[in-house]
Write an enzyme that holds these catalytic residues in place. Structure first.
Site, PDB file in Angstrom:
ATOM      1  N   LYS A 157       0.877  -1.387  -0.058  1.00 16.54           N
ATOM      2  CA  LYS A 157       0.162   0.000   0.157  1.00 16.54           C
ATOM      3  C   LYS A 157       1.034   1.099   0.074  1.00 16.54           C
ATOM      4  CE  LYS A 157      -3.964   0.437   2.385  1.00 16.54           C
ATOM      5  NZ  LYS A 157      -5.215   0.163   1.331  1.00 16.54           N
TER       6      LYS A 157
HETATM    7  C1  LIG Z   1      -5.718  -0.934  -4.117  1.00 17.02           C
HETATM    8  C2  LIG Z   1      -6.468  -1.701  -3.271  1.00 17.02           C
HETATM    9  N1  LIG Z   1      -6.648  -2.971  -3.290  1.00 17.02           N
HETATM   10  C3  LIG Z   1      -7.362  -3.872  -2.241  1.00 17.02           C
HETATM   11  C4  LIG Z   1      -7.762  -3.209  -1.101  1.00 17.02           C
HETATM   12  C5  LIG Z   1      -8.197  -4.132  -0.215  1.00 17.02           C
HETATM   13  O1  LIG Z   1      -7.428  -4.430   0.802  1.00 17.02           O
HETATM   14  P1  LIG Z   1      -7.790  -4.781   2.263  1.00 17.02           P
HETATM   15  O2  LIG Z   1      -8.909  -5.787   2.132  1.00 17.02           O
HETATM   16  O3  LIG Z   1      -6.604  -5.250   3.082  1.00 17.02           O
HETATM   17  O4  LIG Z   1      -8.443  -3.486   3.154  1.00 17.02           O
HETATM   18  C6  LIG Z   1      -7.425  -1.843  -0.983  1.00 17.02           C
HETATM   19  C7  LIG Z   1      -7.759  -1.529   0.430  1.00 17.02           C
HETATM   20  O5  LIG Z   1      -7.117  -1.263   1.175  1.00 17.02           O
HETATM   21  C8  LIG Z   1      -6.919  -1.240  -1.838  1.00 17.02           C
HETATM   22  O6  LIG Z   1      -6.448   0.156  -1.795  1.00 17.02           O
END
Ligand SMILES: Cc1ncc(COP(=O)(O)O)c(C=O)c1O
Length: 325
Positions: A157
């Site tokens: 992230k």
């Molecule tokens: C680009 C992206 N993909 C997928 C997710 C989903 O990830 P998570 O389930 O860990 O929040 C997120 C959000 O956090 C995201 O920013």
């Protein structure tokens, strides 16, 4: 959105107004940061706030930091302790969202990842829905491609990579859709602008593998486990072609923000019946019970804020107040 009153900043909890950075901050100029998004769910019967899978979120947070060449003086347990203390200080007794951030805080010109000092902050605030339309999202296939892992690490992230998400989201919304479905460089389905993607086809649940330039989502992992173990639906991680979307019986986005949102139309074509399907509906019901601590077998994913007495870590993060930066 109501602003928080406190922040975890430079190793301690301070008034939110004191958690400030300069306009020269490296991460603000070059996107050299990473973050997490973690939800807390209020359980009214137990009068308890449950943070969902904080250790897993902080593990991925530290991995994202590692990808950026950052060494942070915290373990996932330390950061969970800091988050719990912050939530207690904020007196959060409702559904909420926490935003941990690690960033190069140096006031320095020069794009790089080395010879810089990381800092960590966390804020937490009340939060409801991320997407208004989560029972029936109308999505579009974006003309923007998902960042490739050879450009910016796609499984982390990384703050800078969210410019890619922002282009996809804004163009989708300006064109009248709720959300974008973003393809990767190979032309396979990657994910939403900030959500992982699933579809149901011929009785199986399909999602792209983590090697298809998707974020390694915690909700994605949760769903793979719940759907297989509780709903008894087979799950398959494989590349998905865009033409499988209009042929799907059901589809949905998932993520900490969006939780689980049924996709009922894509580019004006209905998905299945054009309404939320039975697997997505059952999964949403199960998911909301799990995250609120109502399923004993998954209680280990729910970290109680008020029952937990983990002290805030004493270690400092990043530069100290007097260091040159
Ligand atoms: C680009 C992206 N993909 C997928 C997710 C989903 O990830 P998570 O389930 O860990 O929040 C997120 C959000 O956090 C995201 O920013």
């Amino acid at each position: 959105m109501a602003l928080p009153r406190h922040a975890f900043f430079r190793g301690r909890i301070v008034p939110y107004s004191e958690a400030k950075v300069s306009v020269l901050t490296h991460a603000l100029n070059y996107g050299t940061g990473c973050f997490a998004g973690i939800r807390g769910y209020w359980n009214a019967e137990e009068q308890e706030l449950f943070v969902f899978r904080p250790l897993d979120h902080f593990r991925r947070f530290l991995e994202s930091a590692k990808l950026l060449d950052m060494t942070l003086p915290y373990t996932p347990a330390d950061l969970t302790g800091a988050l719990v203390s912050l939530m207690r200080t904020e007196l959060l007794r409702e559904d909420c969202y926490a935003r941990p951030l690690a960033f190069y805080g140096d006031e320095a010109i020069g794009v790089r990842l080395h010879n810089l000092t990381p800092e960590v902050s966390i804020v937490a605030m009340p939060y409801g829905r991320y997407m208004e339309n989560e029972e029936g999202v109308h999505a579009t296939i974006s003309s923007w491609r998902r960042v490739d892992d050879n450009m910016i690490p796609a499984r982390g992230k990384i703050t800078g990579s969210y410019v890619n998400s922002a282009f996809a989201k804004t163009d989708a919304q300006r064109a009248g859709f709720d959300e974008a479905i973003v393809l990767n460089h190979d032309g396979h389905v990657a994910e939403g602008s900030a959500e992982n993607f699933f579809l149901v086809r011929n009785g199986a649940l399909l999602t792209p593998p983590v090697t298809d330039n998707v974020l390694e989502g915690i909700t994605r992992r949760t769903i793979l486990e719940l759907v297989h173990d509780v709903l008894g639906v087979p799950v398959v991680e494989r590349s998905i072609d865009r033409t499988e979307i209009p042929l799907a019986d059901e589809a949905f986005f998932c993520g900490t923000g969006v939780q689980i949102a049924a996709i009922t139309r894509v580019d004006h074509r209905p998905i299945g019946s054009g309404r939320m399907g039975p697997i997505v509906a059952a999964l949403r019901e199960l998911f909301f019970d799990v995250v609120r601590g109502k399923r004993a077998e998954y209680r280990g994913w729910c970290h109680a804020v008020y029952a937990d007495a983990t002290p805030i870590p004493a270690r400092e993060s990043g530069r100290s107040a007097g260091s040159p930066g």
